[in-house]
Design a protein around this motif. Structure first.
Motif, PDB file in Angstrom:
ATOM      1  N   PHE A   1       4.993  -0.414   7.835  1.00 50.81           N
ATOM      2  CA  PHE A   1       6.349  -0.934   7.829  1.00 50.81           C
ATOM      3  C   PHE A   1       6.934  -0.892   6.425  1.00 50.81           C
ATOM      4  CE2 PHE A   1       4.368  -2.615  11.538  1.00 50.81           C
ATOM      5  CZ  PHE A   1       5.375  -2.766  12.473  1.00 50.81           C
ATOM      6  N   THR A   2       8.225  -0.547   6.347  1.00 52.59           N
ATOM      7  CA  THR A   2       8.983  -0.639   5.110  1.00 52.59           C
ATOM      8  C   THR A   2       9.539  -2.048   5.031  1.00 52.59           C
ATOM      9  OG1 THR A   2       9.637   1.681   5.310  1.00 52.59           O
ATOM     10  CG2 THR A   2      10.961   0.292   3.836  1.00 52.59           C
ATOM     11  N   PRO A   3       9.320  -2.756   3.913  1.00 50.09           N
ATOM     12  CA  PRO A   3       9.859  -4.115   3.797  1.00 50.09           C
ATOM     13  C   PRO A   3      11.383  -4.136   3.955  1.00 50.09           C
ATOM     14  CG  PRO A   3       8.235  -3.710   2.087  1.00 50.09           C
ATOM     15  CD  PRO A   3       8.509  -2.387   2.742  1.00 50.09           C
ATOM     16  N   VAL A   4      11.898  -5.090   4.722  1.00 48.43           N
ATOM     17  CA  VAL A   4      13.334  -5.204   4.980  1.00 48.43           C
ATOM     18  C   VAL A   4      14.123  -5.333   3.680  1.00 48.43           C
ATOM     19  CG1 VAL A   4      15.108  -6.761   5.913  1.00 48.43           C
ATOM     20  CG2 VAL A   4      13.170  -6.109   7.308  1.00 48.43           C
ATOM     21  N   GLN A   5      13.618  -6.129   2.742  1.00 54.34           N
ATOM     22  CA  GLN A   5      14.356  -6.338   1.497  1.00 54.34           C
ATOM     23  C   GLN A   5      14.609  -5.015   0.774  1.00 54.34           C
ATOM     24  OE1 GLN A   5      15.726  -9.273   0.810  1.00 54.34           O
ATOM     25  NE2 GLN A   5      16.821  -8.199  -0.789  1.00 54.34           N
ATOM     26  N   ARG A   6      13.641  -4.107   0.782  1.00 53.09           N
ATOM     27  CA  ARG A   6      13.824  -2.803   0.130  1.00 53.09           C
ATOM     28  C   ARG A   6      14.926  -2.006   0.814  1.00 53.09           C
ATOM     29  NH1 ARG A   6       9.547   1.831   0.247  1.00 53.09           N
ATOM     30  NH2 ARG A   6       8.261   0.053   0.742  1.00 53.09           N
TER      31      ARG A   6
ATOM     32  N   MET B   1       0.834  -1.173   0.000  1.00 51.14           N
ATOM     33  CA  MET B   1       0.000   0.000   0.000  1.00 51.14           C
ATOM     34  C   MET B   1       0.885   1.244   0.000  1.00 51.14           C
ATOM     35  SD  MET B   1      -1.355   0.137   4.015  1.00 51.14           S
ATOM     36  CE  MET B   1      -2.956  -0.058   3.433  1.00 51.14           C
ATOM     37  N   THR B   2       0.328   2.352  -0.438  1.00 53.85           N
ATOM     38  CA  THR B   2       1.021   3.638  -0.405  1.00 53.85           C
ATOM     39  C   THR B   2       0.458   4.439   0.763  1.00 53.85           C
ATOM     40  OG1 THR B   2       1.355   3.627  -2.795  1.00 53.85           O
ATOM     41  CG2 THR B   2       1.476   5.755  -1.693  1.00 53.85           C
TER      42      THR B   2
ATOM     43  N   LEU C   1       5.009   7.097   0.693  1.00 59.41           N
ATOM     44  CA  LEU C   1       5.832   5.885   0.743  1.00 59.41           C
ATOM     45  C   LEU C   1       5.057   4.741   0.114  1.00 59.41           C
ATOM     46  CD1 LEU C   1       7.132   6.283   4.394  1.00 59.41           C
ATOM     47  CD2 LEU C   1       8.281   6.953   2.283  1.00 59.41           C
ATOM     48  N   LYS C   2       5.645   4.131  -0.910  1.00 61.01           N
ATOM     49  CA  LYS C   2       4.978   3.059  -1.654  1.00 61.01           C
ATOM     50  C   LYS C   2       5.425   1.685  -1.159  1.00 61.01           C
ATOM     51  CE  LYS C   2       4.613   5.830  -5.798  1.00 61.01           C
ATOM     52  NZ  LYS C   2       4.897   5.936  -7.228  1.00 61.01           N
ATOM     53  N   ASN C   3       4.582   0.704  -1.445  1.00 58.78           N
ATOM     54  CA  ASN C   3       4.866  -0.705  -1.148  1.00 58.78           C
ATOM     55  C   ASN C   3       5.123  -0.965   0.331  1.00 58.78           C
ATOM     56  OD1 ASN C   3       4.664  -1.421  -3.917  1.00 58.78           O
ATOM     57  ND2 ASN C   3       6.701  -0.583  -4.219  1.00 58.78           N
ATOM     58  N   MET C   4       4.412  -0.265   1.171  1.00 53.41           N
ATOM     59  CA  MET C   4       4.493  -0.492   2.618  1.00 53.41           C
ATOM     60  C   MET C   4       3.508  -1.601   2.974  1.00 53.41           C
ATOM     61  SD  MET C   4       6.556   1.980   3.514  1.00 53.41           S
ATOM     62  CE  MET C   4       6.318   2.435   5.203  1.00 53.41           C
ATOM     63  N   PHE C   5       3.642  -2.155   4.180  1.00 51.21           N
ATOM     64  CA  PHE C   5       2.598  -3.051   4.652  1.00 51.21           C
ATOM     65  C   PHE C   5       2.113  -2.575   6.003  1.00 51.21           C
ATOM     66  CE2 PHE C   5       6.463  -5.272   6.011  1.00 51.21           C
ATOM     67  CZ  PHE C   5       6.165  -5.664   7.307  1.00 51.21           C
TER      68      PHE C   5
END
Length: 75
Positions: A60-65, A1-2, A10-14
């Motif tokens: 949350f910002t994905p760790v991989q990013r 989600m943004t 912030l894009k691609n958050m969960f």
């Protein structure tokens, strides 16, 4: 989600329903012993206090990013 956190999109958050207290930013979202993301913000009306209960929305910002942006890998 943004999401919009302090004016930044912030894009691609969960999203999670955990309670976050002041100073929790950067804390991990875990599934067992696997880090999934880092706490980046939440909606003001749902940030918890030590005595609060209810429905919370924190992002949350994905760790991989984070790893990719810094050129890091986990071995």
């Amino acid at each position: 989600m943004t999401v919009d956190i302090d004016g930044a999109k912030l894009k691609n958050m969960f999203e999670s329903d955990v309670c976050a207290l002041g100073g929790d930013s950067g804390g991990p979202a875990l599934r067992g012993t696997t880090a999934l993301g880092l706490l980046s913000g939440g909606s003001d009306e749902t940030k918890g206090t030590s005595s609060s209960s209810g429905t919370y929305r924190n992002y949350f910002t994905p760790v991989q990013r984070v790893l990719e942006q810094r050129g890091l890998r986990v071995y």
